[in-house]
Design a protein around this motif. Sequence first.
Motif, PDB file in Angstrom:
ATOM      1  N   LEU A 248       0.886  -1.358   0.092  1.00 37.12           N
ATOM      2  CA  LEU A 248       0.079  -0.019  -0.026  1.00 37.12           C
ATOM      3  C   LEU A 248       0.937   1.179   0.030  1.00 37.12           C
ATOM      4  O   LEU A 248       0.704   2.237  -0.445  1.00 37.12           O
ATOM      5  CB  LEU A 248      -1.060   0.025   1.284  1.00 37.12           C
ATOM      6  N   ARG A 249       1.766   1.293   0.736  1.00 39.55           N
ATOM      7  CA  ARG A 249       2.828   2.346   0.888  1.00 39.55           C
ATOM      8  C   ARG A 249       3.516   2.767  -0.643  1.00 39.55           C
ATOM      9  O   ARG A 249       3.717   3.645  -1.039  1.00 39.55           O
ATOM     10  CB  ARG A 249       3.988   2.051   1.889  1.00 39.55           C
ATOM     11  N   HIS A 250       3.648   1.587  -1.542  1.00 38.52           N
ATOM     12  CA  HIS A 250       4.324   1.811  -2.594  1.00 38.52           C
ATOM     13  C   HIS A 250       3.376   1.965  -3.756  1.00 38.52           C
ATOM     14  O   HIS A 250       3.648   1.828  -4.922  1.00 38.52           O
ATOM     15  CB  HIS A 250       5.225   0.526  -2.860  1.00 38.52           C
ATOM     16  N   GLY A 251       2.247   2.130  -3.329  1.00 35.94           N
ATOM     17  CA  GLY A 251       0.970   2.246  -4.299  1.00 35.94           C
ATOM     18  C   GLY A 251       0.768   0.975  -4.917  1.00 35.94           C
ATOM     19  O   GLY A 251      -0.458   1.211  -6.037  1.00 35.94           O
ATOM     20  N   LYS A 252       0.976  -0.010  -4.505  1.00 39.55           N
ATOM     21  CA  LYS A 252       0.336  -1.239  -4.843  1.00 39.55           C
ATOM     22  C   LYS A 252      -1.288  -1.669  -4.620  1.00 39.55           C
ATOM     23  O   LYS A 252      -1.484  -1.019  -3.547  1.00 39.55           O
ATOM     24  CB  LYS A 252       1.314  -2.453  -4.660  1.00 39.55           C
ATOM     25  N   ARG A 253      -1.702  -2.261  -5.438  1.00 37.83           N
ATOM     26  CA  ARG A 253      -3.284  -2.685  -4.814  1.00 37.83           C
ATOM     27  C   ARG A 253      -3.286  -4.038  -4.151  1.00 37.83           C
ATOM     28  O   ARG A 253      -2.180  -4.672  -4.272  1.00 37.83           O
ATOM     29  CB  ARG A 253      -4.137  -2.620  -5.942  1.00 37.83           C
ATOM     30  N   LEU A 254      -4.479  -4.106  -3.416  1.00 40.21           N
ATOM     31  CA  LEU A 254      -4.423  -5.453  -2.642  1.00 40.21           C
ATOM     32  C   LEU A 254      -5.542  -6.003  -3.674  1.00 40.21           C
ATOM     33  O   LEU A 254      -6.742  -5.896  -3.436  1.00 40.21           O
ATOM     34  CB  LEU A 254      -5.064  -5.460  -1.369  1.00 40.21           C
ATOM     35  N   HIS A 255      -5.044  -6.893  -4.501  1.00 42.79           N
ATOM     36  CA  HIS A 255      -5.899  -7.643  -5.601  1.00 42.79           C
ATOM     37  C   HIS A 255      -6.954  -8.415  -4.899  1.00 42.79           C
ATOM     38  O   HIS A 255      -6.758  -9.296  -4.102  1.00 42.79           O
ATOM     39  CB  HIS A 255      -5.240  -8.374  -6.455  1.00 42.79           C
ATOM     40  N   GLY A 256      -8.329  -8.355  -5.143  1.00 41.37           N
ATOM     41  CA  GLY A 256      -9.222  -9.373  -4.920  1.00 41.37           C
ATOM     42  C   GLY A 256      -9.642  -9.206  -3.565  1.00 41.37           C
ATOM     43  O   GLY A 256     -10.526 -10.035  -3.141  1.00 41.37           O
ATOM     44  N   GLN A 257      -9.257  -8.040  -2.818  1.00 42.08           N
ATOM     45  CA  GLN A 257      -9.664  -7.676  -1.328  1.00 42.08           C
ATOM     46  C   GLN A 257     -10.558  -6.797  -0.982  1.00 42.08           C
ATOM     47  O   GLN A 257     -10.748  -6.503   0.258  1.00 42.08           O
ATOM     48  CB  GLN A 257      -8.285  -7.417  -0.732  1.00 42.08           C
ATOM     49  N   SER A 258     -11.341  -6.343  -1.865  1.00 42.42           N
ATOM     50  CA  SER A 258     -12.359  -5.266  -1.633  1.00 42.42           C
ATOM     51  C   SER A 258     -13.617  -5.510  -0.543  1.00 42.42           C
ATOM     52  O   SER A 258     -14.054  -4.731   0.191  1.00 42.42           O
ATOM     53  CB  SER A 258     -13.162  -5.015  -2.877  1.00 42.42           C
ATOM     54  N   SER A 259     -13.783  -7.278  -0.538  1.00 45.66           N
ATOM     55  CA  SER A 259     -14.774  -7.575   0.463  1.00 45.66           C
ATOM     56  C   SER A 259     -14.336  -7.250   1.785  1.00 45.66           C
ATOM     57  O   SER A 259     -15.179  -7.379   2.986  1.00 45.66           O
ATOM     58  CB  SER A 259     -15.097  -8.869   0.196  1.00 45.66           C
ATOM     59  N   ARG A 260     -13.075  -6.830   2.231  1.00 44.04           N
ATOM     60  CA  ARG A 260     -12.633  -6.650   3.455  1.00 44.04           C
ATOM     61  C   ARG A 260     -12.832  -5.269   3.832  1.00 44.04           C
ATOM     62  O   ARG A 260     -12.934  -4.987   5.240  1.00 44.04           O
ATOM     63  CB  ARG A 260     -11.065  -6.898   3.586  1.00 44.04           C
ATOM     64  N   LEU A 261     -13.366  -4.480   2.976  1.00 41.49           N
ATOM     65  CA  LEU A 261     -13.604  -3.256   3.565  1.00 41.49           C
ATOM     66  C   LEU A 261     -14.933  -2.979   4.065  1.00 41.49           C
ATOM     67  O   LEU A 261     -16.009  -3.637   3.083  1.00 41.49           O
ATOM     68  CB  LEU A 261     -13.349  -2.099   2.487  1.00 41.49           C
ATOM     69  N   THR A 262     -15.624  -2.391   4.958  1.00 43.19           N
ATOM     70  CA  THR A 262     -16.818  -2.010   5.403  1.00 43.19           C
ATOM     71  C   THR A 262     -17.461  -0.732   5.299  1.00 43.19           C
ATOM     72  O   THR A 262     -18.795  -0.448   5.671  1.00 43.19           O
ATOM     73  CB  THR A 262     -16.917  -2.646   6.868  1.00 43.19           C
ATOM     74  N   ALA A 263     -16.500   0.154   4.454  1.00 43.63           N
ATOM     75  CA  ALA A 263     -17.147   1.482   4.277  1.00 43.63           C
ATOM     76  C   ALA A 263     -16.242   2.155   3.242  1.00 43.63           C
ATOM     77  O   ALA A 263     -15.361   1.533   2.726  1.00 43.63           O
ATOM     78  CB  ALA A 263     -16.871   2.407   5.650  1.00 43.63           C
ATOM     79  N   SER A 264     -16.850   3.296   2.707  1.00 44.09           N
ATOM     80  CA  SER A 264     -16.027   3.897   1.495  1.00 44.09           C
ATOM     81  C   SER A 264     -14.578   4.487   1.794  1.00 44.09           C
ATOM     82  O   SER A 264     -13.750   4.304   0.919  1.00 44.09           O
ATOM     83  CB  SER A 264     -16.949   4.843   0.919  1.00 44.09           C
ATOM     84  N   GLU A 265     -14.273   4.491   3.177  1.00 39.65           N
ATOM     85  CA  GLU A 265     -13.129   5.101   3.521  1.00 39.65           C
ATOM     86  C   GLU A 265     -12.511   4.363   4.811  1.00 39.65           C
ATOM     87  O   GLU A 265     -13.483   4.358   5.592  1.00 39.65           O
ATOM     88  CB  GLU A 265     -12.885   6.582   3.966  1.00 39.65           C
ATOM     89  N   VAL A 266     -11.523   3.552   4.681  1.00 45.56           N
ATOM     90  CA  VAL A 266     -11.059   2.660   5.962  1.00 45.56           C
ATOM     91  C   VAL A 266      -9.612   3.077   6.376  1.00 45.56           C
ATOM     92  O   VAL A 266      -8.707   3.132   5.298  1.00 45.56           O
ATOM     93  CB  VAL A 266     -11.159   1.286   5.398  1.00 45.56           C
ATOM     94  N   ALA A 267      -9.454   3.248   7.694  1.00 44.26           N
ATOM     95  CA  ALA A 267      -7.953   3.301   8.070  1.00 44.26           C
ATOM     96  C   ALA A 267      -7.098   2.005   7.978  1.00 44.26           C
ATOM     97  O   ALA A 267      -7.492   1.149   8.637  1.00 44.26           O
ATOM     98  CB  ALA A 267      -8.043   3.874   9.419  1.00 44.26           C
ATOM     99  N   ALA A 268      -5.864   1.917   7.097  1.00 42.77           N
ATOM    100  CA  ALA A 268      -5.355   0.596   7.125  1.00 42.77           C
ATOM    101  C   ALA A 268      -4.112   1.042   8.159  1.00 42.77           C
ATOM    102  O   ALA A 268      -3.371   1.870   8.248  1.00 42.77           O
ATOM    103  CB  ALA A 268      -4.598   0.629   5.804  1.00 42.77           C
ATOM    104  N   ILE A 269      -4.114  -0.096   9.382  1.00 47.95           N
ATOM    105  CA  ILE A 269      -3.160  -0.013  10.263  1.00 47.95           C
ATOM    106  C   ILE A 269      -2.256  -1.314  10.137  1.00 47.95           C
ATOM    107  O   ILE A 269      -2.850  -2.460  10.132  1.00 47.95           O
ATOM    108  CB  ILE A 269      -4.101   0.228  11.654  1.00 47.95           C
ATOM    109  N   ASP A 270      -1.006  -1.322  10.325  1.00 49.88           N
ATOM    110  CA  ASP A 270      -0.037  -2.139  10.371  1.00 49.88           C
ATOM    111  C   ASP A 270       0.143  -3.010  11.413  1.00 49.88           C
ATOM    112  O   ASP A 270      -0.233  -2.751  12.499  1.00 49.88           O
ATOM    113  CB  ASP A 270       1.306  -1.668   9.634  1.00 49.88           C
ATOM    114  N   PRO A 271       0.981  -4.056  11.864  1.00 49.34           N
ATOM    115  CA  PRO A 271       0.994  -5.047  12.768  1.00 49.34           C
ATOM    116  C   PRO A 271       1.624  -4.271  14.045  1.00 49.34           C
ATOM    117  O   PRO A 271       1.447  -4.467  15.161  1.00 49.34           O
ATOM    118  CB  PRO A 271       1.759  -6.072  12.549  1.00 49.34           C
ATOM    119  N   HIS A 272       2.323  -3.169  13.804  1.00 49.73           N
ATOM    120  CA  HIS A 272       2.910  -2.376  14.845  1.00 49.73           C
ATOM    121  C   HIS A 272       2.033  -0.960  15.151  1.00 49.73           C
ATOM    122  O   HIS A 272       2.507  -0.351  16.069  1.00 49.73           O
ATOM    123  CB  HIS A 272       4.115  -1.630  14.529  1.00 49.73           C
TER     124      HIS A 272
END
Length: 297
Positions: A248-272
Amino acid sequence: MLTPGILLVDKPGGLTSHDVVARTRRAFGTRKVGHAGTLDPMATGLLVIGIEGATRLLTYIVGADKTYSATIRLGAATTTDDAEGEMLDRAADDAVAAITAERIAAGIADLTGPIAQVPSAVSAIKVDGKRAYDRVRAGEEVELAARQVTVSRFDVLARRDTDGFIDLDVIVDCSSGTYIRALARDLGAALGIGGHLTALRRTRVGEFDVADAVGIDALEGASTLTAAAAAARVMPVLHVSEQEARDLRHGKRLHGQSSRLTASEVAAIDPHGALIGVVETRGADIKSAMNMPEVQG
């Protein structure tokens, strides 16, 4: 390195929102400071301040619903719809005395729910590239277009009849872009006696509350919310793996993962626990809509 964060400040009366930003810049030693939603100098209460990379979050905070406590004075209109303007026509004492609680309640009911509101002419709205209040101060006539806003609560907490005026202490829950001064103006106009605002305090912006804010003299060393904690108050959270965070930081998409989002805007948080940014769907994929600076302290 200064860690990006969100600072909640209880603005005192007499200062502009820009004054608070300037003081925050000095206190934190950085130019990268902004705020989500201007308060008039007369107003007090909650300013949500972004510091360093967290200024990128302000776009997602500024549109949140808000709560205000205010005092509306019925019996006269002013040039600015608040106490700082010149008084216009003052209503006769008998006209003010004839205003019943029932008439006030009916006027408030008409200003509750989805309404078309004409903002105060003395506002920060730009007209042909120039702030409306600058045009008014230059002697120009300014007519602003009505805009759709929502007032979800407009309650009277107290009424005082003094010196030919009616003062109403009120609490208002409303959508972003609602002018409480305009509510005072329009209530007074509907009752036929004029009205303006004499006090205004913002107590809530979305999930941020003034009870958690610091005073203007306590900025030095004040604690901030992390960008991740602040984002989690504004939108749902998507926990991502180290590899997904890198992608995500490098501008790549997470392919086929759209079902993981529950809203139009979502905060992505890493393991740390660091905020990577705000993500959205694009077809079947997840893509970044906003990336935080990679180094977060």
